[in-house]
Design an enzyme around this catalytic site. Structure first.
Site, PDB file in Angstrom:
ATOM      1  N   CYS A 116       0.629  -1.046  -0.042  1.00 51.33           N
ATOM      2  CA  CYS A 116      -0.191  -0.129   0.243  1.00 51.33           C
ATOM      3  C   CYS A 116       0.677   1.197  -0.346  1.00 51.33           C
ATOM      4  O   CYS A 116       0.696   2.365   0.201  1.00 51.33           O
ATOM      5  CB  CYS A 116      -1.062   0.002   1.097  1.00 51.33           C
ATOM      6  SG  CYS A 116      -2.400  -1.707   1.098  1.00 51.33           S
ATOM      7  N   HIS A 252      -2.931   7.008   2.260  1.00 53.40           N
ATOM      8  CA  HIS A 252      -4.134   5.856   1.855  1.00 53.40           C
ATOM      9  C   HIS A 252      -5.447   5.509   1.881  1.00 53.40           C
ATOM     10  O   HIS A 252      -5.216   5.866   3.363  1.00 53.40           O
ATOM     11  CB  HIS A 252      -2.759   5.201   2.716  1.00 53.40           C
ATOM     12  CG  HIS A 252      -2.983   3.376   2.293  1.00 53.40           C
ATOM     13  ND1 HIS A 252      -2.877   3.522   1.280  1.00 53.40           N
ATOM     14  CD2 HIS A 252      -3.246   2.181   2.645  1.00 53.40           C
ATOM     15  CE1 HIS A 252      -3.714   1.589   0.861  1.00 53.40           C
ATOM     16  NE2 HIS A 252      -3.644   1.628   2.030  1.00 53.40           N
ATOM     17  N   ASN A 282      -9.502  -0.020  -0.148  1.00 55.11           N
ATOM     18  CA  ASN A 282      -8.293  -0.151  -0.126  1.00 55.11           C
ATOM     19  C   ASN A 282      -7.880  -0.686  -1.193  1.00 55.11           C
ATOM     20  O   ASN A 282      -8.232  -2.008  -1.531  1.00 55.11           O
ATOM     21  CB  ASN A 282      -8.123  -0.843   1.185  1.00 55.11           C
ATOM     22  CG  ASN A 282      -6.437  -0.985   1.760  1.00 55.11           C
ATOM     23  OD1 ASN A 282      -5.545  -0.029   0.265  1.00 55.11           O
ATOM     24  ND2 ASN A 282      -6.101  -1.506   2.384  1.00 55.11           N
TER      25      ASN A 282
HETATM   26  O1  UT7 Z   1      -3.723  -1.078   3.813  1.00 54.18           O
HETATM   27  C1  UT7 Z   1      -3.139  -1.611   4.768  1.00 54.18           C
HETATM   28  C2  UT7 Z   1      -2.737  -1.854   5.987  1.00 54.18           C
HETATM   29  N1  UT7 Z   1      -4.577  -2.696   6.539  1.00 54.18           N
HETATM   30  C3  UT7 Z   1      -5.164  -1.576   7.364  1.00 54.18           C
HETATM   31  O2  UT7 Z   1      -4.853  -1.290   8.078  1.00 54.18           O
HETATM   32  C4  UT7 Z   1      -6.376  -1.958   7.794  1.00 54.18           C
HETATM   33  C5  UT7 Z   1      -6.434  -2.134  10.012  1.00 54.18           C
HETATM   34  N2  UT7 Z   1      -7.510  -3.108  10.366  1.00 54.18           N
HETATM   35  C6  UT7 Z   1      -8.483  -2.829  10.279  1.00 54.18           C
HETATM   36  O3  UT7 Z   1      -8.920  -1.387   9.532  1.00 54.18           O
HETATM   37  C7  UT7 Z   1      -9.160  -3.161  11.451  1.00 54.18           C
HETATM   38  O4  UT7 Z   1      -8.673  -3.760  12.433  1.00 54.18           O
HETATM   39  C8  UT7 Z   1     -10.500  -4.277  10.664  1.00 54.18           C
HETATM   40  C9  UT7 Z   1     -11.580  -3.167   9.867  1.00 54.18           C
HETATM   41  C10 UT7 Z   1      -9.889  -4.922   9.365  1.00 54.18           C
HETATM   42  C11 UT7 Z   1     -11.079  -4.553  11.428  1.00 54.18           C
HETATM   43  O5  UT7 Z   1     -11.449  -3.846  12.504  1.00 54.18           O
HETATM   44  P1  UT7 Z   1     -11.512  -3.509  14.263  1.00 54.18           P
HETATM   45  O6  UT7 Z   1     -12.624  -2.899  14.322  1.00 54.18           O
HETATM   46  O7  UT7 Z   1     -10.452  -3.885  14.282  1.00 54.18           O
HETATM   47  O8  UT7 Z   1     -12.397  -5.137  14.489  1.00 54.18           O
HETATM   48  P2  UT7 Z   1     -11.420  -7.047  14.867  1.00 54.18           P
HETATM   49  O9  UT7 Z   1     -10.780  -7.142  13.765  1.00 54.18           O
HETATM   50  O10 UT7 Z   1     -11.084  -6.823  16.212  1.00 54.18           O
HETATM   51  O11 UT7 Z   1     -13.033  -7.954  15.334  1.00 54.18           O
HETATM   52  C12 UT7 Z   1     -14.313  -7.565  16.238  1.00 54.18           C
HETATM   53  C13 UT7 Z   1     -15.204  -8.419  15.878  1.00 54.18           C
HETATM   54  C14 UT7 Z   1     -14.767  -9.768  15.569  1.00 54.18           C
HETATM   55  O12 UT7 Z   1     -15.929 -11.233  16.754  1.00 54.18           O
HETATM   56  P3  UT7 Z   1     -15.540 -11.075  17.957  1.00 54.18           P
HETATM   57  O13 UT7 Z   1     -13.814 -12.114  17.399  1.00 54.18           O
HETATM   58  O14 UT7 Z   1     -15.155  -9.598  18.177  1.00 54.18           O
HETATM   59  O15 UT7 Z   1     -16.947 -12.001  18.031  1.00 54.18           O
HETATM   60  C15 UT7 Z   1     -14.623 -10.276  14.399  1.00 54.18           C
HETATM   61  O16 UT7 Z   1     -14.358 -11.821  13.814  1.00 54.18           O
HETATM   62  O17 UT7 Z   1     -15.544  -8.683  14.564  1.00 54.18           O
HETATM   63  C16 UT7 Z   1     -15.858  -9.640  13.506  1.00 54.18           C
HETATM   64  N3  UT7 Z   1     -15.572  -9.280  12.219  1.00 54.18           N
HETATM   65  C17 UT7 Z   1     -16.489  -8.764  11.472  1.00 54.18           C
HETATM   66  N4  UT7 Z   1     -17.423  -9.501  11.504  1.00 54.18           N
HETATM   67  C18 UT7 Z   1     -18.618  -8.488  10.764  1.00 54.18           C
HETATM   68  C19 UT7 Z   1     -14.776  -9.117  11.579  1.00 54.18           C
HETATM   69  N5  UT7 Z   1     -14.857  -8.843  10.386  1.00 54.18           N
HETATM   70  C20 UT7 Z   1     -15.869  -9.047  10.155  1.00 54.18           C
HETATM   71  C21 UT7 Z   1     -17.141  -9.268   9.008  1.00 54.18           C
HETATM   72  N6  UT7 Z   1     -18.612  -8.264   9.622  1.00 54.18           N
HETATM   73  N7  UT7 Z   1     -16.358  -8.248   7.798  1.00 54.18           N
END
Ligand code: UT7
Length: 325
Positions: A116, A252, A282
Protein backbone atom coordinates in the site's frame (compact mmCIF):
# COMPACT_ATOMS: atom_id res chain seq x y z
CA UNK A 1 27.10 25.35 -11.03
CA UNK A 2 24.49 22.84 -12.14
CA UNK A 3 20.93 24.20 -12.18
CA UNK A 4 18.72 22.99 -9.35
CA UNK A 5 16.14 20.47 -10.46
CA UNK A 6 12.85 19.76 -8.75
CA UNK A 7 10.03 17.33 -9.45
CA UNK A 8 6.66 18.78 -10.41
CA UNK A 9 3.38 16.96 -11.00
CA UNK A 10 2.05 18.12 -14.37
CA UNK A 11 -0.85 15.70 -14.91
CA UNK A 12 -2.97 13.19 -13.02
CA UNK A 13 -5.30 10.39 -14.06
CA UNK A 14 -7.14 7.45 -12.59
CA UNK A 15 -9.36 4.58 -13.51
CA UNK A 16 -11.84 2.38 -11.68
CA UNK A 17 -13.22 -0.82 -13.17
CA UNK A 18 -16.90 -0.72 -14.05
CA UNK A 19 -18.17 -3.37 -11.66
CA UNK A 20 -19.21 -2.09 -8.23
CA UNK A 21 -19.46 -4.46 -5.28
CA UNK A 22 -21.60 -3.00 -2.49
CA UNK A 23 -21.76 -3.96 1.15
CA UNK A 24 -25.20 -5.41 0.41
CA UNK A 25 -23.59 -7.66 -2.22
CA UNK A 26 -21.08 -8.83 0.40
CA UNK A 27 -23.89 -9.66 2.82
CA UNK A 28 -24.90 -12.36 0.35
CA UNK A 29 -21.33 -13.74 0.19
CA UNK A 30 -20.12 -13.84 3.82
CA UNK A 31 -21.51 -13.45 7.34
CA UNK A 32 -21.35 -9.65 7.51
CA UNK A 33 -23.57 -6.57 7.38
CA UNK A 34 -23.45 -3.14 5.82
CA UNK A 35 -23.70 -1.70 9.33
CA UNK A 36 -20.59 -3.57 10.54
CA UNK A 37 -18.51 -2.74 7.47
CA UNK A 38 -19.53 0.91 7.39
CA UNK A 39 -19.09 1.47 11.12
CA UNK A 40 -15.67 -0.28 11.31
CA UNK A 41 -14.16 0.91 8.04
CA UNK A 42 -16.22 3.72 6.44
CA UNK A 43 -16.45 1.63 3.26
CA UNK A 44 -19.78 1.28 1.45
CA UNK A 45 -18.62 -0.01 -1.95
CA UNK A 46 -15.54 -0.95 -3.97
CA UNK A 47 -14.80 -1.56 -7.66
CA UNK A 48 -13.78 -4.99 -8.92
CA UNK A 49 -11.94 -5.75 -12.17
CA UNK A 50 -13.87 -7.80 -14.72
CA UNK A 51 -12.75 -11.33 -15.56
CA UNK A 52 -9.71 -10.99 -17.77
CA UNK A 53 -9.19 -7.31 -16.90
CA UNK A 54 -5.64 -7.01 -15.57
CA UNK A 55 -3.61 -4.56 -13.53
CA UNK A 56 -1.96 -3.35 -16.73
CA UNK A 57 -5.39 -2.67 -18.26
CA UNK A 58 -6.26 -0.43 -15.31
CA UNK A 59 -2.80 1.16 -15.32
CA UNK A 60 -3.08 1.95 -19.03
CA UNK A 61 -6.37 3.83 -18.61
CA UNK A 62 -5.05 5.85 -15.66
CA UNK A 63 -1.77 6.58 -17.49
CA UNK A 64 -3.52 7.76 -20.66
CA UNK A 65 -5.67 10.13 -18.61
CA UNK A 66 -2.61 11.51 -16.80
CA UNK A 67 -0.75 11.98 -20.10
CA UNK A 68 -3.77 13.78 -21.55
CA UNK A 69 -4.08 16.02 -18.48
CA UNK A 70 -0.37 16.85 -18.72
CA UNK A 71 -0.82 17.73 -22.41
CA UNK A 72 2.33 15.90 -23.40
CA UNK A 73 3.18 13.31 -25.96
CA UNK A 74 4.09 9.83 -24.68
CA UNK A 75 7.39 10.03 -26.66
CA UNK A 76 8.68 12.55 -24.12
CA UNK A 77 8.35 10.13 -21.17
CA UNK A 78 11.79 8.88 -20.19
CA UNK A 79 10.98 6.76 -17.10
CA UNK A 80 8.05 4.48 -16.21
CA UNK A 81 7.47 3.13 -12.71
CA UNK A 82 4.48 1.03 -11.73
CA UNK A 83 3.76 0.35 -8.06
CA UNK A 84 1.82 -2.87 -7.75
CA UNK A 85 1.46 -5.99 -5.65
CA UNK A 86 -0.68 -7.67 -8.29
CA UNK A 87 1.47 -7.73 -11.42
CA UNK A 88 -0.03 -9.23 -14.58
CA UNK A 89 2.81 -11.70 -14.96
CA UNK A 90 5.83 -12.91 -12.98
CA UNK A 91 7.80 -11.11 -15.66
CA UNK A 92 8.10 -8.89 -17.65
CA UNK A 93 7.20 -6.19 -15.16
CA UNK A 94 3.84 -4.46 -15.45
CA UNK A 95 5.82 -1.29 -16.23
CA UNK A 96 7.30 -2.97 -19.34
CA UNK A 97 3.84 -4.20 -20.37
CA UNK A 98 2.52 -0.66 -19.94
CA UNK A 99 5.46 0.75 -21.89
CA UNK A 100 4.53 -1.47 -24.84
CA UNK A 101 0.86 -0.44 -24.65
CA UNK A 102 1.85 3.22 -24.75
CA UNK A 103 4.27 2.63 -27.65
CA UNK A 104 7.20 4.03 -25.67
CA UNK A 105 10.61 2.52 -26.44
CA UNK A 106 13.96 2.48 -24.72
CA UNK A 107 13.44 4.34 -21.44
CA UNK A 108 13.82 2.47 -18.13
CA UNK A 109 10.63 0.80 -16.87
CA UNK A 110 10.25 -1.21 -13.70
CA UNK A 111 7.82 -2.19 -10.95
CA UNK A 112 8.04 -1.31 -7.29
CA UNK A 113 6.65 -3.60 -4.62
CA UNK A 114 5.87 -1.89 -1.32
CA UNK A 115 2.18 -2.92 -1.14
CA UNK A 116 0.00 0.00 0.00
CA UNK A 117 3.01 2.35 0.26
CA UNK A 118 4.06 1.41 -3.28
CA UNK A 119 3.03 4.66 -4.93
CA UNK A 120 4.98 6.71 -2.39
CA UNK A 121 8.06 4.54 -2.97
CA UNK A 122 7.64 4.86 -6.75
CA UNK A 123 7.20 8.64 -6.69
CA UNK A 124 10.19 8.99 -4.37
CA UNK A 125 12.32 7.01 -6.85
CA UNK A 126 11.09 9.13 -9.78
CA UNK A 127 11.94 12.25 -7.76
CA UNK A 128 15.51 10.98 -7.30
CA UNK A 129 15.86 10.23 -11.04
CA UNK A 130 14.70 13.76 -11.82
CA UNK A 131 16.79 15.56 -9.19
CA UNK A 132 19.94 13.78 -10.32
CA UNK A 133 19.24 14.72 -13.95
CA UNK A 134 18.76 11.12 -15.07
CA UNK A 135 15.29 11.78 -16.36
CA UNK A 136 13.17 14.75 -17.41
CA UNK A 137 9.65 13.39 -17.42
CA UNK A 138 8.37 10.28 -15.64
CA UNK A 139 5.12 8.35 -15.59
CA UNK A 140 4.40 6.98 -12.11
CA UNK A 141 1.45 4.64 -11.66
CA UNK A 142 -0.13 2.81 -8.74
CA UNK A 143 -2.35 -0.02 -10.01
CA UNK A 144 -3.90 -3.06 -8.40
CA UNK A 145 -6.28 -5.91 -8.96
CA UNK A 146 -6.19 -6.74 -5.26
CA UNK A 147 -9.44 -8.69 -5.62
CA UNK A 148 -7.33 -11.48 -7.14
CA UNK A 149 -5.43 -12.05 -3.88
CA UNK A 150 -8.47 -11.95 -1.63
CA UNK A 151 -10.14 -14.98 -0.13
CA UNK A 152 -13.77 -14.10 -0.85
CA UNK A 153 -14.92 -16.37 1.95
CA UNK A 154 -12.84 -14.50 4.60
CA UNK A 155 -15.02 -11.72 6.01
CA UNK A 156 -12.03 -10.29 7.91
CA UNK A 157 -10.35 -9.17 4.67
CA UNK A 158 -12.77 -9.40 1.73
CA UNK A 159 -14.84 -6.41 2.82
CA UNK A 160 -11.82 -4.09 2.79
CA UNK A 161 -10.18 -4.15 -0.62
CA UNK A 162 -10.95 -2.98 -4.15
CA UNK A 163 -9.32 -2.59 -7.57
CA UNK A 164 -8.20 0.55 -9.39
CA UNK A 165 -5.34 2.63 -10.73
CA UNK A 166 -3.99 6.16 -10.41
CA UNK A 167 -1.17 7.88 -12.24
CA UNK A 168 0.85 11.07 -12.34
CA UNK A 169 3.21 12.56 -14.90
CA UNK A 170 6.08 14.39 -13.24
CA UNK A 171 8.72 16.55 -14.84
CA UNK A 172 11.87 18.42 -13.99
CA UNK A 173 11.53 22.13 -13.20
CA UNK A 174 13.52 24.94 -11.55
CA UNK A 175 11.21 25.28 -8.50
CA UNK A 176 9.54 22.71 -6.21
CA UNK A 177 7.43 20.68 -6.62
CA UNK A 178 8.36 17.92 -4.29
CA UNK A 179 9.79 19.33 -1.06
CA UNK A 180 10.58 16.13 0.80
CA UNK A 181 10.20 12.37 0.71
CA UNK A 182 10.52 9.98 3.65
CA UNK A 183 10.43 6.20 3.24
CA UNK A 184 10.44 3.53 5.95
CA UNK A 185 10.09 -0.22 6.31
CA UNK A 186 10.33 -2.80 9.07
CA UNK A 187 10.24 -6.43 8.01
CA UNK A 188 9.82 -7.50 11.63
CA UNK A 189 6.10 -7.00 10.96
CA UNK A 190 6.09 -9.29 7.91
CA UNK A 191 3.54 -11.73 9.37
CA UNK A 192 0.84 -9.22 10.35
CA UNK A 193 -0.22 -8.53 6.77
CA UNK A 194 0.85 -10.83 3.97
CA UNK A 195 0.18 -13.16 1.11
CA UNK A 196 2.46 -15.84 2.49
CA UNK A 197 3.26 -17.73 -0.68
CA UNK A 198 5.20 -16.72 -3.74
CA UNK A 199 7.23 -18.10 -6.54
CA UNK A 200 10.10 -19.49 -4.53
CA UNK A 201 7.97 -20.73 -1.64
CA UNK A 202 5.61 -22.77 -3.76
CA UNK A 203 4.11 -21.94 -7.10
CA UNK A 204 1.91 -25.02 -6.79
CA UNK A 205 0.15 -23.51 -3.77
CA UNK A 206 -0.71 -20.46 -5.83
CA UNK A 207 -2.21 -22.60 -8.55
CA UNK A 208 -4.17 -24.51 -5.95
CA UNK A 209 -5.53 -21.21 -4.68
CA UNK A 210 -4.07 -20.44 -1.26
CA UNK A 211 -2.35 -17.22 -2.29
CA UNK A 212 -4.61 -14.90 -0.37
CA UNK A 213 -4.19 -11.91 1.87
CA UNK A 214 -3.95 -12.69 5.57
CA UNK A 215 -4.15 -9.94 8.12
CA UNK A 216 -4.18 -9.47 11.88
CA UNK A 217 -6.41 -6.44 11.49
CA UNK A 218 -6.38 -4.87 14.93
CA UNK A 219 -2.56 -5.20 15.25
CA UNK A 220 -2.12 -3.61 11.82
CA UNK A 221 -4.54 -0.87 12.82
CA UNK A 222 -2.53 0.16 15.88
CA UNK A 223 0.83 0.31 14.11
CA UNK A 224 -0.72 2.11 11.12
CA UNK A 225 -2.16 4.94 13.23
CA UNK A 226 1.18 5.44 14.99
CA UNK A 227 3.32 5.24 11.84
CA UNK A 228 1.04 7.50 9.78
CA UNK A 229 1.06 10.18 12.47
CA UNK A 230 4.84 9.93 12.92
CA UNK A 231 5.57 10.16 9.23
CA UNK A 232 3.61 13.39 8.80
CA UNK A 233 5.32 14.92 11.82
CA UNK A 234 8.67 13.84 10.37
CA UNK A 235 7.88 15.62 7.08
CA UNK A 236 6.69 18.79 8.82
CA UNK A 237 9.81 18.92 10.98
CA UNK A 238 12.14 18.29 8.04
CA UNK A 239 10.57 21.25 6.24
CA UNK A 240 10.19 23.38 9.39
CA UNK A 241 6.51 23.71 8.63
CA UNK A 242 3.55 23.97 10.94
CA UNK A 243 0.55 21.74 10.20
CA UNK A 244 -1.46 24.88 9.38
CA UNK A 245 0.74 25.29 6.31
CA UNK A 246 -0.58 22.01 4.86
CA UNK A 247 -3.57 22.57 2.60
CA UNK A 248 -4.34 18.89 1.96
CA UNK A 249 -3.57 15.55 3.54
CA UNK A 250 -4.01 12.72 1.02
CA UNK A 251 -3.68 9.54 3.10
CA UNK A 252 -3.65 5.93 2.01
CA UNK A 253 -7.29 4.90 2.01
CA UNK A 254 -7.45 1.77 4.19
CA UNK A 255 -10.02 2.58 6.84
CA UNK A 256 -11.85 5.80 7.70
CA UNK A 257 -11.15 5.20 11.39
CA UNK A 258 -7.40 5.14 10.70
CA UNK A 259 -7.70 8.33 8.61
CA UNK A 260 -9.77 10.06 11.32
CA UNK A 261 -7.38 8.98 14.08
CA UNK A 262 -4.32 10.22 12.15
CA UNK A 263 -5.96 13.56 11.30
CA UNK A 264 -7.03 14.00 14.92
CA UNK A 265 -3.58 13.22 16.26
CA UNK A 266 -2.05 15.74 13.84
CA UNK A 267 -4.74 18.34 14.51
CA UNK A 268 -5.62 18.56 10.81
CA UNK A 269 -9.37 19.17 10.29
CA UNK A 270 -11.16 16.58 8.14
CA UNK A 271 -12.15 19.33 5.65
CA UNK A 272 -8.48 19.32 4.59
CA UNK A 273 -8.25 15.52 4.26
CA UNK A 274 -9.11 13.77 0.99
CA UNK A 275 -11.27 10.71 1.67
CA UNK A 276 -12.35 8.26 -1.02
CA UNK A 277 -12.33 5.03 1.00
CA UNK A 278 -16.13 5.02 1.21
CA UNK A 279 -16.46 4.50 -2.56
CA UNK A 280 -13.13 2.83 -3.45
CA UNK A 281 -12.30 0.61 -0.47
CA UNK A 282 -8.60 -0.05 0.00
CA UNK A 283 -6.98 -0.17 -3.46
CA UNK A 284 -3.46 -0.63 -2.04
CA UNK A 285 -0.84 1.11 -4.23
CA UNK A 286 -3.58 2.80 -6.26
CA UNK A 287 -5.34 4.48 -3.36
CA UNK A 288 -3.27 7.65 -3.02
CA UNK A 289 -3.02 8.57 -6.73
CA UNK A 290 -6.73 7.72 -7.16
CA UNK A 291 -7.71 10.02 -4.29
CA UNK A 292 -5.35 12.75 -5.49
CA UNK A 293 -6.63 12.65 -9.07
CA UNK A 294 -10.21 12.83 -7.88
CA UNK A 295 -9.49 15.87 -5.69
CA UNK A 296 -7.58 17.59 -8.51
CA UNK A 297 -10.32 16.94 -11.05
CA UNK A 298 -13.16 18.07 -8.81
CA UNK A 299 -11.26 21.29 -8.10
CA UNK A 300 -10.63 20.79 -4.38
CA UNK A 301 -6.85 20.66 -4.75
CA UNK A 302 -5.59 23.75 -6.58
CA UNK A 303 -2.24 24.67 -8.13
CA UNK A 304 0.13 26.23 -5.61
CA UNK A 305 -1.37 24.40 -2.63
CA UNK A 306 0.77 22.35 -0.28
CA UNK A 307 -0.14 18.66 -0.19
CA UNK A 308 1.14 15.70 1.81
CA UNK A 309 0.76 12.08 0.71
CA UNK A 310 1.13 9.44 3.40
CA UNK A 311 1.03 5.68 3.08
CA UNK A 312 1.22 2.51 5.13
CA UNK A 313 1.15 -1.13 4.10
CA UNK A 314 2.45 -4.67 4.19
CA UNK A 315 6.08 -5.13 5.08
CA UNK A 316 5.41 -3.01 7.00
CA UNK A 317 6.27 -0.11 4.77
CA UNK A 318 5.32 3.52 5.31
CA UNK A 319 6.27 6.95 4.08
CA UNK A 320 5.31 10.47 3.04
CA UNK A 321 5.77 12.93 0.21
CA UNK A 322 5.29 16.66 0.79
CA UNK A 323 4.95 18.91 -2.24
CA UNK A 324 3.56 22.08 -3.69
CA UNK A 325 1.10 21.17 -6.42
O1 UT7 B 1 -3.75 -1.11 3.77
C1 UT7 B 1 -2.85 -1.67 4.66
C2 UT7 B 1 -3.21 -1.67 6.00
N1 UT7 B 1 -4.44 -2.32 6.36
C3 UT7 B 1 -5.11 -1.75 7.31
O2 UT7 B 1 -4.77 -0.67 7.71
C4 UT7 B 1 -6.28 -2.47 7.95
C5 UT7 B 1 -6.18 -2.29 9.43
N2 UT7 B 1 -7.22 -2.89 10.23
C6 UT7 B 1 -8.51 -2.53 10.16
O3 UT7 B 1 -8.90 -1.70 9.36
C7 UT7 B 1 -9.46 -3.12 11.17
O4 UT7 B 1 -8.71 -3.82 12.13
C8 UT7 B 1 -10.52 -4.07 10.56
C9 UT7 B 1 -11.55 -3.23 9.81
C10 UT7 B 1 -9.89 -5.08 9.66
C11 UT7 B 1 -11.27 -4.79 11.67
O5 UT7 B 1 -11.82 -3.89 12.60
P1 UT7 B 1 -11.62 -4.12 14.17
O6 UT7 B 1 -12.39 -3.07 14.82
O7 UT7 B 1 -10.14 -4.16 14.41
O8 UT7 B 1 -12.33 -5.52 14.40
P2 UT7 B 1 -11.71 -6.90 14.93
O9 UT7 B 1 -10.77 -7.47 13.91
O10 UT7 B 1 -11.20 -6.68 16.32
O11 UT7 B 1 -13.01 -7.79 14.97
C12 UT7 B 1 -14.09 -7.50 15.84
C13 UT7 B 1 -15.18 -8.53 15.62
C14 UT7 B 1 -14.69 -9.97 15.65
O12 UT7 B 1 -15.66 -10.73 16.29
P3 UT7 B 1 -15.46 -11.22 17.81
O13 UT7 B 1 -14.19 -12.03 17.80
O14 UT7 B 1 -15.34 -9.95 18.61
O15 UT7 B 1 -16.70 -12.01 18.07
C15 UT7 B 1 -14.64 -10.37 14.20
O16 UT7 B 1 -14.81 -11.74 14.00
O17 UT7 B 1 -15.77 -8.36 14.32
C16 UT7 B 1 -15.79 -9.61 13.62
N3 UT7 B 1 -15.66 -9.36 12.21
C17 UT7 B 1 -16.71 -9.11 11.40
N4 UT7 B 1 -18.02 -9.05 11.64
C18 UT7 B 1 -18.84 -8.76 10.60
C19 UT7 B 1 -14.52 -9.29 11.48
N5 UT7 B 1 -14.82 -9.00 10.18
C20 UT7 B 1 -16.17 -8.89 10.13
C21 UT7 B 1 -17.06 -8.60 9.08
N6 UT7 B 1 -18.38 -8.54 9.38
N7 UT7 B 1 -16.66 -8.35 7.82
Amino acid sequence: MAALRFTNIIGTGSYLPEKVLTNADLEAMVDTSHEWIYARTGISQRHIAADGETTCDLAEQAARRAVQAAQISTDSIDLIIVATTTADQVFPSTACLLQERLDIHGCPAFDVQAVCTGFIYALDIADKFIRTGNCQRALVVGAETFSRIIDWSDRGTCVLFGDGAGAVVVESGPTPGILSTHLHADGAYKDLLSVPVGISTGFRQIIEGTAYTQMQGSEVFKVAVRALGDVVEEALQANELDKDKIDWLVPHQANLRIINATAKRLGIPMQRVVVTVERHGNTSAASIPLAFDEAVRNGRIQRGQRVIFEGFGGGFTWGSILFTY
